[in-house]
Design a protein around this motif. Structure first.
Motif, PDB file in Angstrom:
ATOM      1  N   GLN A 110      32.749  38.684  46.554  1.00 40.73           N
ATOM      2  CA  GLN A 110      33.445  37.691  45.740  1.00 40.73           C
ATOM      3  C   GLN A 110      32.541  37.133  44.646  1.00 40.73           C
ATOM      4  O   GLN A 110      32.958  37.000  43.490  1.00 40.73           O
ATOM      5  CB  GLN A 110      33.940  36.540  46.639  1.00 40.73           C
ATOM      6  CG  GLN A 110      34.845  35.541  45.945  1.00 40.73           C
ATOM      7  CD  GLN A 110      36.151  36.168  45.456  1.00 40.73           C
ATOM      8  OE1 GLN A 110      36.614  37.164  45.998  1.00 40.73           O
ATOM      9  NE2 GLN A 110      36.735  35.575  44.424  1.00 40.73           N
ATOM     10  N   ASP A 111      31.289  36.847  45.000  1.00 44.07           N
ATOM     11  CA  ASP A 111      30.357  36.304  44.010  1.00 44.07           C
ATOM     12  C   ASP A 111      30.054  37.310  42.909  1.00 44.07           C
ATOM     13  O   ASP A 111      29.902  36.945  41.745  1.00 44.07           O
ATOM     14  CB  ASP A 111      29.054  35.881  44.698  1.00 44.07           C
ATOM     15  CG  ASP A 111      29.203  34.574  45.465  1.00 44.07           C
ATOM     16  OD1 ASP A 111      30.301  33.980  45.390  1.00 44.07           O
ATOM     17  OD2 ASP A 111      28.241  34.154  46.139  1.00 44.07           O
ATOM     18  N   LEU A 112      29.944  38.578  43.270  1.00 44.97           N
ATOM     19  CA  LEU A 112      29.651  39.613  42.275  1.00 44.97           C
ATOM     20  C   LEU A 112      30.800  39.769  41.290  1.00 44.97           C
ATOM     21  O   LEU A 112      30.586  40.092  40.123  1.00 44.97           O
ATOM     22  CB  LEU A 112      29.364  40.950  42.965  1.00 44.97           C
ATOM     23  CG  LEU A 112      28.054  41.048  43.750  1.00 44.97           C
ATOM     24  CD1 LEU A 112      27.939  42.407  44.434  1.00 44.97           C
ATOM     25  CD2 LEU A 112      26.861  40.821  42.837  1.00 44.97           C
ATOM     26  N   LYS A 113      32.007  39.528  41.756  1.00 49.81           N
ATOM     27  CA  LYS A 113      33.160  39.609  40.860  1.00 49.81           C
ATOM     28  C   LYS A 113      33.187  38.444  39.877  1.00 49.81           C
ATOM     29  O   LYS A 113      33.572  38.595  38.722  1.00 49.81           O
ATOM     30  CB  LYS A 113      34.455  39.620  41.672  1.00 49.81           C
ATOM     31  CG  LYS A 113      34.666  40.878  42.507  1.00 49.81           C
ATOM     32  CD  LYS A 113      35.927  40.762  43.354  1.00 49.81           C
ATOM     33  CE  LYS A 113      36.112  41.988  44.240  1.00 49.81           C
ATOM     34  NZ  LYS A 113      37.292  41.862  45.135  1.00 49.81           N
ATOM     35  N   LEU A 114      32.739  37.262  40.361  1.00 54.16           N
ATOM     36  CA  LEU A 114      32.810  36.063  39.540  1.00 54.16           C
ATOM     37  C   LEU A 114      31.570  35.858  38.685  1.00 54.16           C
ATOM     38  O   LEU A 114      31.643  35.247  37.625  1.00 54.16           O
ATOM     39  CB  LEU A 114      33.005  34.835  40.443  1.00 54.16           C
ATOM     40  CG  LEU A 114      34.285  34.814  41.285  1.00 54.16           C
ATOM     41  CD1 LEU A 114      34.302  33.606  42.209  1.00 54.16           C
ATOM     42  CD2 LEU A 114      35.522  34.810  40.390  1.00 54.16           C
ATOM     43  N   ASN A 115      30.441  36.350  39.158  1.00 61.26           N
ATOM     44  CA  ASN A 115      29.174  36.117  38.456  1.00 61.26           C
ATOM     45  C   ASN A 115      28.464  37.437  38.210  1.00 61.26           C
ATOM     46  O   ASN A 115      27.888  38.023  39.126  1.00 61.26           O
ATOM     47  CB  ASN A 115      28.290  35.174  39.288  1.00 61.26           C
ATOM     48  CG  ASN A 115      27.052  34.744  38.528  1.00 61.26           C
ATOM     49  OD1 ASN A 115      26.749  35.268  37.460  1.00 61.26           O
ATOM     50  ND2 ASN A 115      26.332  33.789  39.088  1.00 61.26           N
ATOM     51  N   THR A 116      28.513  37.895  36.992  1.00 61.49           N
ATOM     52  CA  THR A 116      27.897  39.191  36.659  1.00 61.49           C
ATOM     53  C   THR A 116      26.450  39.036  36.210  1.00 61.49           C
ATOM     54  O   THR A 116      25.770  40.023  35.974  1.00 61.49           O
ATOM     55  CB  THR A 116      28.701  39.891  35.540  1.00 61.49           C
ATOM     56  OG1 THR A 116      28.733  39.039  34.391  1.00 61.49           O
ATOM     57  CG2 THR A 116      30.118  40.193  36.000  1.00 61.49           C
ATOM     58  N   GLU A 117      25.965  37.782  36.081  1.00 63.56           N
ATOM     59  CA  GLU A 117      24.614  37.555  35.575  1.00 63.56           C
ATOM     60  C   GLU A 117      23.562  37.527  36.691  1.00 63.56           C
ATOM     61  O   GLU A 117      22.432  37.941  36.502  1.00 63.56           O
ATOM     62  CB  GLU A 117      24.567  36.226  34.788  1.00 63.56           C
ATOM     63  CG  GLU A 117      25.483  36.190  33.584  1.00 63.56           C
ATOM     64  CD  GLU A 117      25.138  37.264  32.565  1.00 63.56           C
ATOM     65  OE1 GLU A 117      23.943  37.543  32.382  1.00 63.56           O
ATOM     66  OE2 GLU A 117      26.063  37.821  31.967  1.00 63.56           O
ATOM     67  N   SER A 118      23.939  37.024  37.869  1.00 66.10           N
ATOM     68  CA  SER A 118      22.975  36.908  38.964  1.00 66.10           C
ATOM     69  C   SER A 118      22.551  38.276  39.469  1.00 66.10           C
ATOM     70  O   SER A 118      23.313  39.243  39.422  1.00 66.10           O
ATOM     71  CB  SER A 118      23.589  36.115  40.126  1.00 66.10           C
ATOM     72  OG  SER A 118      23.873  34.794  39.739  1.00 66.10           O
ATOM     73  N   THR A 119      21.333  38.358  39.971  1.00 69.82           N
ATOM     74  CA  THR A 119      20.842  39.617  40.530  1.00 69.82           C
ATOM     75  C   THR A 119      21.422  39.816  41.917  1.00 69.82           C
ATOM     76  O   THR A 119      21.853  38.859  42.580  1.00 69.82           O
ATOM     77  CB  THR A 119      19.308  39.620  40.622  1.00 69.82           C
ATOM     78  OG1 THR A 119      18.908  38.649  41.597  1.00 69.82           O
ATOM     79  CG2 THR A 119      18.682  39.292  39.285  1.00 69.82           C
ATOM     80  N   LEU A 120      21.399  41.059  42.372  1.00 68.03           N
ATOM     81  CA  LEU A 120      21.897  41.365  43.709  1.00 68.03           C
ATOM     82  C   LEU A 120      21.126  40.597  44.768  1.00 68.03           C
ATOM     83  O   LEU A 120      21.698  40.083  45.732  1.00 68.03           O
ATOM     84  CB  LEU A 120      21.786  42.873  43.974  1.00 68.03           C
ATOM     85  CG  LEU A 120      22.721  43.768  43.165  1.00 68.03           C
ATOM     86  CD1 LEU A 120      22.355  45.233  43.368  1.00 68.03           C
ATOM     87  CD2 LEU A 120      24.170  43.537  43.572  1.00 68.03           C
TER      88      LEU A 120
ATOM     89  N   TYR B 281      30.406  49.916  40.048  1.00 67.03           N
ATOM     90  CA  TYR B 281      31.854  50.110  40.168  1.00 67.03           C
ATOM     91  C   TYR B 281      32.603  48.921  39.569  1.00 67.03           C
ATOM     92  O   TYR B 281      33.582  49.099  38.839  1.00 67.03           O
ATOM     93  CB  TYR B 281      32.196  50.300  41.644  1.00 67.03           C
ATOM     94  CG  TYR B 281      33.674  50.242  41.949  1.00 67.03           C
ATOM     95  CD1 TYR B 281      34.225  49.122  42.563  1.00 67.03           C
ATOM     96  CD2 TYR B 281      34.517  51.295  41.621  1.00 67.03           C
ATOM     97  CE1 TYR B 281      35.583  49.050  42.845  1.00 67.03           C
ATOM     98  CE2 TYR B 281      35.881  51.236  41.909  1.00 67.03           C
ATOM     99  CZ  TYR B 281      36.407  50.116  42.517  1.00 67.03           C
ATOM    100  OH  TYR B 281      37.746  50.044  42.784  1.00 67.03           O
ATOM    101  N   LEU B 282      32.121  47.695  39.838  1.00 70.49           N
ATOM    102  CA  LEU B 282      32.772  46.511  39.295  1.00 70.49           C
ATOM    103  C   LEU B 282      32.687  46.489  37.770  1.00 70.49           C
ATOM    104  O   LEU B 282      33.645  46.121  37.093  1.00 70.49           O
ATOM    105  CB  LEU B 282      32.117  45.244  39.865  1.00 70.49           C
ATOM    106  CG  LEU B 282      32.424  44.892  41.330  1.00 70.49           C
ATOM    107  CD1 LEU B 282      31.678  43.621  41.708  1.00 70.49           C
ATOM    108  CD2 LEU B 282      33.922  44.690  41.534  1.00 70.49           C
ATOM    109  N   SER B 283      31.505  46.852  37.243  1.00 73.28           N
ATOM    110  CA  SER B 283      31.336  46.841  35.790  1.00 73.28           C
ATOM    111  C   SER B 283      32.286  47.827  35.103  1.00 73.28           C
ATOM    112  O   SER B 283      32.772  47.567  34.013  1.00 73.28           O
ATOM    113  CB  SER B 283      29.883  47.168  35.427  1.00 73.28           C
ATOM    114  OG  SER B 283      29.545  48.476  35.845  1.00 73.28           O
TER     115      SER B 283
END
Length: 370
Positions: free
Chosen positions: A321-331, A364-366
């Motif tokens: 969920q966080d990766l979908k909402l925040n593309t700037e933070s690192t994994l 994949y999200l990108s």
């Protein structure tokens, strides 16, 4: 050159070879990061060896060592960057190789010199009575590259999540970068003074080589010594080990089991307890008023998973969920923010839940967003 200098340089070179051997043996733990450190160590070791030979006056006996490492400072910054990048994303991407283009370009500039005979190299050096402007410009470019990478990597470490910044590897690496940035400023002043007074007790080139060597050696040491910060599984022991062996024992009837699980799940979700790194059943038991062994039994009965596996499933879902909402933070930042306390446990849990690595999932999200 004093004997003490020879001893220190010899010990430094031996130390470098030992570090390279150790990193090579452990490269499977972090192929991208440790390979970057090996490249950096090889570069700084050759720089030290060349400066050692030149400063001791032995270069006329070994002329092929001359300028052999002149382009290698361009490898040091990308090497340190590569290791820090591996803390965020373990996969080596083809586009990362662009960081080594300046080193390749500088190497091509020196190829004609390397192709000469030893006598020709000696003659070229003997006929040089002042520092050519091209050499000065190259020195400025090398110093600029080092400054830029060291400052960028230091800033990047400062942007890690609070929990990641508390880990020894990140803290010590940050301190080392602070020190080397100050050192580089001093060397820049010494290099400028060398053009004015013509002679210093120790040449800026030798001092710079020694300082970079100390930094790279220390950085490599702390990376090896504290790599477990990002690899060791530090989760509580598998509670299933404490469960009765043999025939399954029903601790609650079906309705009670479902009710207790719903209460546990509600508490964990509403308070986001899964974001607590190393959350134990005893901690959860205090919040829900259920004995730890009942929590283990209920979670296992309803989900078919042990407590840790169930928690990791919740964490992976939160990461998605966080990766979908925040593309700037690192994994790595996202993983630590959602309760994972090691890079290895995060990668394993993510792979287990979704069947692909975190970095591939982000790719994949990108693609979807595009």
């Amino acid at each position: 050159m004093p004997l003490l200098f020879h001893i220190v340089l010899a010990l430094g070179v031996v130390h470098a070879f030992l570090l390279i051997a150790l990193l090579t043996r452990r490269i499977s733990e972090n192929p991208f990061g440790f390979l970057s450190l090996i490249v950096t160590l090889c570069a700084v070791t050759l720089i030290i060896i060349e400066e050692w030979v030149v400063s001791s006056g032995a270069w006329q006996r070994y002329p092929n060592i001359l300028r052999i490492s002149a382009w290698m400072p361009f490898l040091i910054g990308p090497g340190i960057w590569g290791f820090v990048k591996s803390l965020e994303s373990p996969d080596l991407r083809l586009r990362y190789l662009i960081h080594f283009v300046p080193a390749l370009f500088a190497l091509t500039l020196f190829l004609p010199f390397y192709a000469q005979s030893g006598d020709a190299k000696i003659a070229a050096v003997m006929n040089t009575h002042s520092i050519p402007i091209s050499v000065s410009l190259l020195a400025v470019a090398k110093a600029g590259s080092l400054f830029a990478y060291f400052i960028y990597v230091r800033v990047r470490l400062g942007q890690f999540s609070p929990s990641a910044r508390q880990r020894k590897l990140v803290r010590y690496a940050s301190w080392a970068l602070n020190a080397v940035i100050v050192f580089m400023m001093i060397i820049a002043i010494a290099f400028s003074a060398e053009h004015v007074v013509k002679r210093l007790p120790v040449s800026s080139d030798l001092a710079g080589a020694l300082g970079l060597g100390v930094f790279v050696f220390f950085f490599s040491l702390i990376s090896i010594a504290n790599w477990s910060d990002f690899t060791t599984q530090k989760e509580p022991p598998n509670p299933s080990r404490n469960e009765p062996q043999g025939p399954r024992v029903e601790l609650l009837d079906d309705a009670s089991t479902e009710a207790v699980f719903n209460e546990i799940s509600k508490t964990v979700h509403e308070t986001e307890m899964y974001k607590i790194a190393g959350l134990r059943m005893t901690d959860l038991a205090v919040h829900v008023g259920v004995a730890p062994h009942y929590i283990s039994y209920v979670v296992n009965t309803v989900t078919g998973r042990n407590f840790n596996s169930w928690l990791n499933g919740l964490r992976v879902a939160a990461v998605q969920q966080d990766l979908k909402l925040n593309t700037e933070s690192t994994l790595l930042d996202v993983a630590f923010d959602n309760g994972f306390n090691s890079k290895a446990s995060f990668n394993r849990a993510f792979q287990k839940e979704l069947g692909l690595s975190p970095s591939k999932y982000r790719d994949y999200l990108s693609q979807i967003i595009k």
